[in-house]
Design a protein around this motif. Sequence first.
Motif, mmCIF file in Angstrom:
data_model
loop_
_atom_site.group_PDB
_atom_site.id
_atom_site.type_symbol
_atom_site.label_atom_id
_atom_site.label_comp_id
_atom_site.label_asym_id
_atom_site.label_seq_id
_atom_site.Cartn_x
_atom_site.Cartn_y
_atom_site.Cartn_z
ATOM 1 N N ARG A 297 0.698 -1.170 -0.066
ATOM 2 C CA ARG A 297 0.144 -0.051 0.065
ATOM 3 C C ARG A 297 0.774 1.107 -0.009
ATOM 4 O O ARG A 297 0.623 2.166 -0.772
ATOM 5 N N ASP B 71 -10.493 4.936 3.985
ATOM 6 C CA ASP B 71 -10.854 4.084 5.269
ATOM 7 C C ASP B 71 -11.964 4.368 5.894
ATOM 8 O O ASP B 71 -12.825 3.667 6.213
ATOM 9 N N GLU C 150 -8.963 -0.754 10.777
ATOM 10 C CA GLU C 150 -8.650 -2.206 9.691
ATOM 11 C C GLU C 150 -8.231 -1.525 8.253
ATOM 12 O O GLU C 150 -7.965 -2.295 7.388
ATOM 13 N N GLY C 151 -8.074 -0.196 7.888
ATOM 14 C CA GLY C 151 -7.847 0.242 6.753
ATOM 15 C C GLY C 151 -6.370 0.462 6.894
ATOM 16 O O GLY C 151 -5.631 -0.001 7.491
ATOM 17 N N THR C 152 -5.779 1.404 5.609
ATOM 18 C CA THR C 152 -4.574 1.707 5.236
ATOM 19 C C THR C 152 -3.938 2.351 6.546
ATOM 20 O O THR C 152 -2.658 2.179 7.258
ATOM 21 N N THR C 153 -4.792 3.390 7.042
ATOM 22 C CA THR C 153 -4.148 4.325 8.059
ATOM 23 C C THR C 153 -3.954 3.455 9.422
ATOM 24 O O THR C 153 -2.863 3.534 9.875
ATOM 25 N N GLY C 154 -4.746 2.630 9.672
ATOM 26 C CA GLY C 154 -4.519 1.720 11.008
ATOM 27 C C GLY C 154 -3.313 0.937 10.687
ATOM 28 O O GLY C 154 -2.650 0.761 11.502
ATOM 29 N N LEU C 155 -3.188 0.220 9.613
ATOM 30 C CA LEU C 155 -2.198 -0.734 9.140
ATOM 31 C C LEU C 155 -0.630 -0.037 9.336
ATOM 32 O O LEU C 155 0.149 -0.495 9.845
ATOM 33 N N THR C 156 -0.780 1.338 8.875
ATOM 34 C CA THR C 156 0.399 2.040 8.809
ATOM 35 C C THR C 156 0.686 2.536 10.289
ATOM 36 O O THR C 156 2.157 2.405 10.703
#
Lengths: 258, 692
Positions: free
Chosen positions: A105, A116, B519-525
Motif C-alpha cells: 500500500r 478508510d 482496519e484500513g490503510t491508516t490503521g495498518l500504517t
Amino acid sequence: MTTLFEATGVRKSFSGIRALEDVSLRVEAGERVGLIGPNGAGKTTFFNCVLGMLRPDAGRVLLDGQDIGGLPVHRRARRGIGRTFQRIELFADMTVREHLLLADRIRRGEGSLLRDLFGRGGSDADERRRCDEVLELLGLGDLAADPVEALSLGQGRLVEVGRALMTEPRLLLADEPSSGLDREETDALAATLREVQGDRGFAVLLVEHDVELVASFTERTYVLDFGHLIAEGPTAEVMADKRVRQAYFGDVEVGSGS
Amino acid sequence: MVLAAGTGADVLRAVLQGTPPGAVYALVALGFVLTYKTSGVFNLAFGAQAFVSAAMYFQARVEWGWSTVPALVLAVFVLAPLIGLLMERLIFRHLRTASAVSKLVVAIGLSVALPSLFETLTGFSGVAGKTPGGLVPDGANVFYDPLGVYPFSRDELVALGVAVVAMLGLGALFRFTSLGLAMRAVVESPRMTELAGIDSDRVSSVAWMLSSFFAGMAGVLIAPRFNTLMAPDFFHLVVVAIAAAAIGRLVSLPRALLGGLGLGIFIALFRTFLPRWSVDLPWLEPFQDNLTPSMPFVVLFGVLVLWPAIRRSPAAADPLSGVDPPPLSLVSTTRSKVLTRAARVFGVCFLLLVGLTVWFRGDVVWVHLVTQATIMSLIFLSVTIITGLAGQISLCQGTFAAIGALTVFQLADRWDVSVLVAALVGAVIAAVVGALLSIPVLRLGGIWLAIATLAFAFFFDAVMLKFSWVGGGDSSLLQGHRVPRPVLGPWDFADDRRFLVLVVVVFTVVSVLVIRIREGTTGLTLRGLRGSELAAESIGVSPARARMVAFALSAAIAGLGGGLLAIHQENVNYGNNFTPTAALFWVVLVVTLSARTVEGAAQAGAAFSLFNAVILQGAGLAWITRGHLPGFFPLSPKWRFVLFGLASIQFARHPEGLVEHGKRRATVGIDTRLAARRERASSQDANGGEGP
C-alpha cells in the motif's frame, strides 16, 4: 549495465574518530555486491549514511545519478532502496500478510484516510495476489495468517525480505542477514535470496560477516577496514587478496563474529 | 534613563528572588534524575510523592497537633523513603526490561493512585483556606535583607537552607561513601556496574529512597505557597523537575542541580524584565499575567522542541537501552476472530439491554450517568486512536476535549450557532490544534512526546484558558458557561432521554469510523509504526505524517466528545472535566481496560461514570442482594483512582489492557479445550471405525 547506485567520497567521523574515510562504492542495476570487513570497520556507519539514518560529513550518495543525500529515510525507501535489518525489525502484533500488505500500500501510495472512513480500506484481489506471489516465492505461504511473534528468526528474516520486496526495490540493502542463524539456515536463506533476486532482478548490496555467504552470493565485493576501502573487485579475486586475508582472516576468526 | 539606573539592582533582586525556589527545583530535579538514571523510570509520580509527604506533615502538625520535628520526621524521613522503597521493590524492580514508555504509564498510574490512597487511608482532605504552615512559624514574614535589594521571607530562607544541606549531604554521600561511589557508577552505567559485582538492585533501592526523600522535602517546603493542599498543585512540581532535568539533558546530577537553580532565577528575571506589552496591547494582558507562573511548561516545551540534542542522546531516550536486551515481545497478542465477533454481539445486546432498562425504568440520575458514560466512551475513543493504534502516550486529550467544549460555548454564546454544528466545528478546531501540535513534537516519539503533550496541556491550562476568546474570561471560569441543548427539527433534546439516544447514535457512528480506520490503510500504517518505526521508515512510511494524522484524528474525536459533554451538562465545567490531571486519569483508565479496542473505550467510559455508583456506592450489590448492603458501604469514590491507578501498573506487561488480556487468554483457553475435545472425539471415531 547502468550504474544504479553510487556513493562517492563518503566521510564520517564521530567526535574526532574517523569512521569512514573517502569511501566510494558503486552498484550496477541487477548486480549482487558484497561489503565485508571486520568488526568496527565502518560497515554499519556506511550503511546508515546510505539509508539516511546518518548524515555523512562529506561525499555524495547517488541513485540513478541523482543526489539523494538530503532525503529523509522514508523518501529514499520510496525511490527504490529496500532493506533488511541485522537485529530483526518486524511489526509486532501484525501477521505476515499484513507486513506485505502495508509495504504494498505504501509503495502504491494508495489508501487515504477518506477511503478508510468510507469503509473501502480493505484489501482487494489484486493486492492479495501480489502478496500471495511473494509469499509463495519465499515459501511463507503457510504462515501468512500467523502473527510474526510466532516465527523463528530465519522465517522472520524472510518476512523482512518479503516486506522489502513488496516495495519493489531496485536496490536491496541486506544488513548481516546471517546474524543469529546457523549454517543450515544461512544456506537456506542464501538459496532463497538467490532465487528471488534472479526472479525479480533487483540489485543487492550485502553487508556481511559470513565470508562464505558473500563468496557464494556476490559477484563483486568491497572490503572495508578501519574506515578505508582496502580492496574491491570480483569476489573470487578479492577473497584471494593478501591484504584482505590479513585484515580479515588474520584478526577475526571466521564466522565467530557477534 | 531611570530604567537603566535601576537595571543592576533589578537583576540582583531577581537573582536573589529566584534562588530559593530555584533551590527547591534543584532538589526535585536531583531526585528525578536519580531514579531516572538508576532505573530508567521517568517518574511522573514524583509530584504525588511530594503531595503525600506534604499532606502527612499537615495532618500531623495541624490535625494531630504534633510539633514540627516529629511531624517532619514522620512525613519526610520515614514516610517518603518508605514510599520510594515500596515503589521500587514492589513495582519498578519487576519492570526492569519493560520499555520506557510502559514505565512512564505505570508512573502515571501511580501518580493517580497515590494521593487518593493516602487520602482514603488517613481520611485526609484538603480544606480550602487552611493553608499548611511551613517549617517555621510566621514563615511568610520578611526576615532578612542582606543587600538591601530583596528581603527574604523566613520560608524562603528555610527552603534555601534545607536545599543546601540536602545537596551537601548528597555530595558527601557520593564523595566519601562506598555506597555513593556505587551509586555514581550505577548512574553512569547500571549494567556495567552489575557486571563489576555490585548489587545494583540494592543501589537502586537506595536511590529510590533518596529521591523520594527529596520529593517529600520539596513537597513540605513548597506547601505554604498553596491556598489549599491538593494533589494537582503538586503535579506541577514534577513538570518543574522534568524541565530542570531536561536543561541538564538528564545526564548528570550536577547539571540537574544547575538546571533547577537556573530555572528559578530565569523565571524571576523573566518576571522582572518581561516587557509590559499590555500597556499598548491590552488584549495580551492574560498572556502577560499568566506566562510567568507557567514558565516551567514553556521552558520544558521549548527545551524538548528546540533542542535536538536531547532527543538524539540515547541516554535521554532510555538509559538502559544500550545495555539491556529489548523488551520481550508478547506472544499471541492478536485478537482471535471469535473474540471479536463475540464482543460485538455481546456489546450490541448489552447496550440494548441497558438502553431499554434505562429508557423504561431508569430515573433521572441513571439516564444522566449512562449519557455521561457514553460521552466519556466517545472521548476515550481518542485514546484508542493515539495510544492503542499509534502507540503514543498523549497527556493532553483533556485539552483537546476542552477545546471542543469551549468552541461550543463560544459559538453558541456569541453567534447563537446551533450547538450540534458548533460541536462539529469544535472537533475541526481541535483537529487543527492537534495537527499543529504534532509538528514540533513529531520527531520526539516515546516518552518525550508524552512529556511535551503534558507541557502543552499545562500551558493551555495556565495561559490560553485565561483569554476571554478561549476560556470566556475570569467570571465564567468560576461560574462555568451556559451551553444550551440542541433542537433538531421536531426533536428537542432538552429531554434527557432523547439526548441519550442522540449521544448513543454519535458514539456508534464514531465507533464504526474508528474500526474502519483501524482496519484500513491508516490503521495498518500506524500499527506498523508502533511495531517498529525503523522498519516502517524503511518501506517508505513517513512517521511525521502518520503521526500528524493520528494526532489530528484523536484530537477531533476528543473535541467532539468534549463538545457533547458540555452540551449534556449544559455547562463547560472546565475545572471538573478537562484539567490536565483529570485527563491523566483518562489515560490510566483506558490503558487499564484496553486501549486497543472500541469495546475497551466503552468499558472505560462506563467505569468512569458508573463504577462509583454501581460498585462503590453499592447499587450493583444492592440490586443483587435486594437491598441488603454490608455496613462498610458506601465506599469512598476515591477508590476508583486507587484501583485503576494501581491496575495500570500491568500496562508494562499487557499493553493491550488488563481486561482485554484476560479475555484473550480466556478465549485461547476455551479454543484449545474445544480443539482438544474435538480431537478426542475424532480419534474415538477413528478408533471406533477400526475396532470391528
